[in-house]
Design an enzyme around this catalytic site. Structure first.
Site, PDB file in Angstrom:
ATOM      1  N   PHE A  26       8.586  52.144  20.127  1.00  0.00           N
ATOM      2  CA  PHE A  26       8.834  51.089  19.158  1.00  0.00           C
ATOM      3  C   PHE A  26       8.993  49.709  19.767  1.00  0.00           C
ATOM      4  CE2 PHE A  26      13.136  52.472  20.258  1.00  0.00           C
ATOM      5  CZ  PHE A  26      13.793  51.283  20.442  1.00  0.00           C
ATOM      6  N   SER A  64       4.956  42.275  17.600  1.00  0.00           N
ATOM      7  CA  SER A  64       4.867  42.180  16.147  1.00  0.00           C
ATOM      8  C   SER A  64       5.295  43.475  15.463  1.00  0.00           C
ATOM      9  CB  SER A  64       3.425  41.851  15.735  1.00  0.00           C
ATOM     10  OG  SER A  64       2.529  42.832  16.219  1.00  0.00           O
ATOM     11  N   CYS A  65       6.111  44.276  16.127  1.00  0.00           N
ATOM     12  CA  CYS A  65       6.433  45.594  15.594  1.00  0.00           C
ATOM     13  C   CYS A  65       7.462  45.535  14.479  1.00  0.00           C
ATOM     14  CB  CYS A  65       6.945  46.514  16.709  1.00  0.00           C
ATOM     15  SG  CYS A  65       8.451  45.939  17.508  1.00  0.00           S
ATOM     16  N   GLY A  66       8.130  44.396  14.293  1.00  0.00           N
ATOM     17  CA  GLY A  66       9.074  44.278  13.200  1.00  0.00           C
ATOM     18  C   GLY A  66      10.462  44.775  13.534  1.00  0.00           C
ATOM     19  N   VAL A  67      10.687  45.232  14.766  1.00  0.00           N
ATOM     20  CA  VAL A  67      12.004  45.690  15.175  1.00  0.00           C
ATOM     21  C   VAL A  67      12.861  44.477  15.524  1.00  0.00           C
ATOM     22  CG1 VAL A  67      13.251  47.099  16.850  1.00  0.00           C
ATOM     23  CG2 VAL A  67      11.029  47.832  16.018  1.00  0.00           C
TER      24      VAL A  67
END
Length: 286
Positions: A106, A111-114
């Protein structure tokens, strides 16, 4: 195998004139990386140095840290109807006892939103080496000369104008390895894979120079490879600066001529020694 550039017919328009000509484009093809036959990830890349790319990806994921951690890397046979090898699928066999990474960990992309806190903690947990403990120091003139040395090594860029580049340099500014790719993250992975396969990890006393911006992902990859200094010709992101500060990495952006912004780790940059006189020098205190 040489598919780094592709010829295409174009129409060149200038002022009121147009002419048909052949242009060279940077090749972009998918590469599927498998672990023991099981698909792990697919990345769009410029073909070439694929073994280094796969090995470097695993370094970035925290799965491997030495050449012996990988048993074999090979192209999988045929992916076309005719059974021809496309050289777009790699199978990596890890050595016994080496744990495979989870598919698409993750923290791997900016840009993974984590949330930032989770991303920073993930890298801190899996990093094998501490960039902050590296005592290397560099002069301003050495750092200022890196973009030019990187650009001089961009052979495919000269033909296509469409590739990112990443280079590893010594503290004296001497090039160790340069890689090009349509993806800036792939170019860095190719460097890390080269270092892994040549027994050079961790990359103590080195500088990673990239041709674009410094994203969180690139700082993460530098940390995972034990690189103490990351320099970029463009801007870093806020999370990239946060991670660099957290890990003790020296992060330099907007590196153009003798001008640069030092965002973190300024202790490693000697602004007066050798600056402005064209010399390239560095010292690593004992």
């Amino acid at each position: 195998m040489s598919r780094v550039a592709v010829k295409k017919r174009i129409i060149r328009v200038k002022d009121t004139a147009s002419v048909s000509r052949i242009d060279s484009l940077a090749a972009e093809e998918p590469l599927e990386i498998r672990l023991d036959g099981t698909p792990l990830t697919v990345t769009m890349r410029t073909p070439g140095d694929d073994f280094d790319l796969a090995a470097g990806f695993l370094v970035s994921e925290g799965a491997v840290g030495a050449a012996d951690d990988i048993a074999t890397i090979r192209y999988c046979a045929g992916a076309t109807v005719a059974g021809e090898n496309t050289y777009n699928v790699l199978d990596v066999r890890l050595a016994p006892g080496v744990r495979a990474p989870e598919p698409r960990n993750f923290y791997t992309t900016s840009s993974c939103g984590v949330c930032g806190k989770a991303s920073l903690e993930a890298v801190r947990t899996v990093a094998r080496w501490s960039a902050g403990e590296d005592p290397v120091e560099l002069t301003q003139s050495t750092v200022a000369g890196l973009p030019g040395r990187l650009r001089a090594a961009q052979r495919v860029f000269d033909r296509t104008g469409g590739l990112h580049a990443a280079g590893l340099f010594t503290a004296d500014g001497e090039p160790l390895c340069v890689r090009e790719d349509v993806g800036r993250h792939n170019a860095v992975d190719k460097l890390l894979g080269w270092a892994l396969r040549n027994g050079r990890l961790p990359l103590r006393g080195t500088v990673l120079m990239v041709s674009g911006r410094a994203s969180f992902e690139l700082v993460q990859k530098a940390v995972m490879g034990g690189v103490p200094v990351l320099a970029a010709v463009s801007a870093p992101s806020s999370l990239a600066v946060d991670l660099a500060a957290e890990e003790g990495l020296t992060l330099i952006g907007f590196l153009r001529g003798d001008s640069m912004n030092v965002y973190t780790g300024e202790r490693r940059l000697n602004v007066t020694s050798g600056a402005g006189d064209g010399s390239a020098g560095a010292r690593s205190p004992g």
